[in-house]
Design an enzyme around this catalytic site. Structure first.
Site, PDB file in Angstrom:
ATOM      1  N   HIS A 178       0.746  -0.855   0.395  1.00 43.47           N
ATOM      2  CA  HIS A 178       0.096  -0.214  -0.015  1.00 43.47           C
ATOM      3  C   HIS A 178       0.824   1.593  -0.154  1.00 43.47           C
ATOM      4  O   HIS A 178       2.136   1.039   0.919  1.00 43.47           O
ATOM      5  CB  HIS A 178      -1.338  -0.144   1.026  1.00 43.47           C
ATOM      6  CG  HIS A 178      -1.571  -1.194   1.416  1.00 43.47           C
ATOM      7  ND1 HIS A 178      -2.039  -1.497   0.520  1.00 43.47           N
ATOM      8  CD2 HIS A 178      -1.858  -2.191   1.986  1.00 43.47           C
ATOM      9  CE1 HIS A 178      -3.417  -2.724   0.575  1.00 43.47           C
ATOM     10  NE2 HIS A 178      -2.704  -2.774   1.927  1.00 43.47           N
ATOM     11  N   GLU A 199      -1.429  -0.553   8.649  1.00 44.28           N
ATOM     12  CA  GLU A 199      -2.871  -0.926   9.366  1.00 44.28           C
ATOM     13  C   GLU A 199      -2.044  -1.929  10.366  1.00 44.28           C
ATOM     14  O   GLU A 199      -0.494  -1.581  10.757  1.00 44.28           O
ATOM     15  CB  GLU A 199      -3.385  -1.735   8.142  1.00 44.28           C
ATOM     16  CG  GLU A 199      -2.019  -2.177   7.274  1.00 44.28           C
ATOM     17  CD  GLU A 199      -2.822  -3.557   6.465  1.00 44.28           C
ATOM     18  OE1 GLU A 199      -3.751  -4.213   6.347  1.00 44.28           O
ATOM     19  OE2 GLU A 199      -2.055  -3.244   4.793  1.00 44.28           O
ATOM     20  N   HIS A 232       3.587  -7.103   1.892  1.00 44.36           N
ATOM     21  CA  HIS A 232       3.138  -8.223   2.547  1.00 44.36           C
ATOM     22  C   HIS A 232       2.340  -9.059   1.704  1.00 44.36           C
ATOM     23  O   HIS A 232       1.832  -8.212   0.816  1.00 44.36           O
ATOM     24  CB  HIS A 232       2.060  -7.639   3.766  1.00 44.36           C
ATOM     25  CG  HIS A 232       1.384  -6.494   3.180  1.00 44.36           C
ATOM     26  ND1 HIS A 232       1.352  -5.422   3.157  1.00 44.36           N
ATOM     27  CD2 HIS A 232      -0.204  -6.401   3.269  1.00 44.36           C
ATOM     28  CE1 HIS A 232       0.717  -4.442   2.350  1.00 44.36           C
ATOM     29  NE2 HIS A 232      -0.655  -5.383   2.691  1.00 44.36           N
ATOM     30  N   ARG A 265      -1.210  -4.908  -6.725  1.00 44.09           N
ATOM     31  CA  ARG A 265      -0.701  -6.432  -6.124  1.00 44.09           C
ATOM     32  C   ARG A 265       0.430  -6.309  -6.969  1.00 44.09           C
ATOM     33  O   ARG A 265       0.031  -6.105  -8.300  1.00 44.09           O
ATOM     34  CB  ARG A 265      -1.755  -7.266  -6.677  1.00 44.09           C
ATOM     35  CG  ARG A 265      -3.197  -7.386  -5.891  1.00 44.09           C
ATOM     36  CD  ARG A 265      -3.954  -8.111  -7.027  1.00 44.09           C
ATOM     37  NE  ARG A 265      -5.457  -8.046  -6.548  1.00 44.09           N
ATOM     38  CZ  ARG A 265      -6.673  -7.635  -7.476  1.00 44.09           C
ATOM     39  NH1 ARG A 265      -6.089  -7.357  -8.344  1.00 44.09           N
ATOM     40  NH2 ARG A 265      -7.350  -7.299  -6.916  1.00 44.09           N
TER      41      ARG A 265
END
Length: 318
Positions: free
Chosen positions: A98, A115, A173, A193
């Site tokens: 991200h 996150e 991740h 992605r």
């Protein structure tokens, strides 16, 4: 005091399973239930208010109507700050990354995404990828993607229930198969992605990759170790799981009754991850069970949690 009970938006991504329906009291018309967006004002999936004056309203509508007063008296952004999910990974998620706020706003008209993951369930031997296992160059990173050897240079972490991982924007991740997590993140849906195991969607097409953008935003050095001080003004029995400039997250064990405080400085989100009970104020009592999501807008007061349960409580960082 005002307390809202929320019904989540649901997502049927191809890697999802059925545990959220079977064990967390979620409902969906789809066979697969990959994610439930428990606290969300994001346009890609808003949670729904199911009680009180705002019953039937989407959470984003409620936020736009009430403004930042529900978030915290000093909050001045133009969007609700966080998004909270349950994620059931029957199969591995794509390897992804991200962007930062700066990159996301410039290129996607959306915030970046820092996150954290709180592992609720993990099959024996379940693992995930969390950053690189060594420092790499952009050329090595790109070559590994092209060669299909990306997993060889990623940091593989075996997990168990109760584990916490803090994932700053830019961290490559992937959640592995056999893991259920509660995720607290920035209010964003921007994902690049990097690798998706050449899987095909229900229409027979491979999902899009975003390699060029991923190469621009990925952090190419191993992650540092994170530790978080546990002090808070809510309740001494809460344990801090993670803190960033976007959110402050705690876990709590309820065995009987606990009194907690809330102020005008921040809202509180309570996600019930085990057990059942109720939340009680002078005005009302609201029952809850495993999987439920409660939202308390910023206000001065106190309330009680009663029952036998485990929960995750999220606020603004103060």
């Amino acid at each position: 005091m005002e307390i809202l009970k929320l019904k989540p938006a649901t997502k049927d991504y191809l890697w999802g399973g059925t545990r959220l329906k079977e064990k967390y009291n979620k409902t969906s018309d789809e066979d697969i239930l990959a994610e439930t967006w428990e606290l969300s004002a994001h346009k890609d999936g808003e949670s729904l208010i199911t009680n009180g004056e705002f019953e039937g309203k989407k959470f984003g509508e409620y936020y736009r109507e009430k403004g930042n007063s529900i978030v915290g008296k000093n909050y001045d952004k133009d969007r609700f700050p966080i998004l909270i999910k349950f994620i059931d990974a029957l199969k591995p998620l794509s390897i992804q990354v991200h962007p930062s706020d700066e990159y996301g706003l410039k290129n996607e008209n959306d915030y970046g995404k820092t996150e954290m993951w709180y592992v609720l369930e993990a099959d024996e031997g379940a693992s995930l990828y969390y950053g690189f296992n060594k420092e790499v160059t952009k050329e090595e990173y790109k070559q590994a993607i092209e060669d299909g050897t990306l997993e060889d240079i990623l940091n593989k972490v075996f997990v168990k229930p109760g584990d916490v991982l803090f994932i700053e924007s830019g961290t490559v991740h992937a959640i592995g198969a056999g893991i259920v997590i509660c995720e607290i993140q920035q209010n964003s849906n921007v994902t690049y992605r990097v690798y998706d195991y050449k899987r095909k969607d229900k229409d027979g097409n491979e999902r899009d990759l975003h390699i060029d953008k991923a190469l621009e935003v990925s952090n190419l050095v191993p992650n540092k170790e994170y530790s978080f001080e546990n002090e808070n003004d809510i309740n001494a029995n809460l344990k801090r799981l993670a803190k960033s400039e976007y959110f402050d997250v705690f876990s709590g064990e309820l065995n009987g009754s606990e009194e907690l405080k809330i102020t005008e400085e921040s809202f509180q989100s309570i996600i019930i991850v085990e057990g059942e009970g109720n939340i009680q104020t002078d005005e009302e009592t609201i029952e809850f069970k495993k999987g439920d999501s409660l939202f308390l807008p910023a206000q001065n007061g106190s309330y009680k949690l009663n029952g036998e349960a485990r929960f995750v409580l999220s606020t603004l960082p103060l």
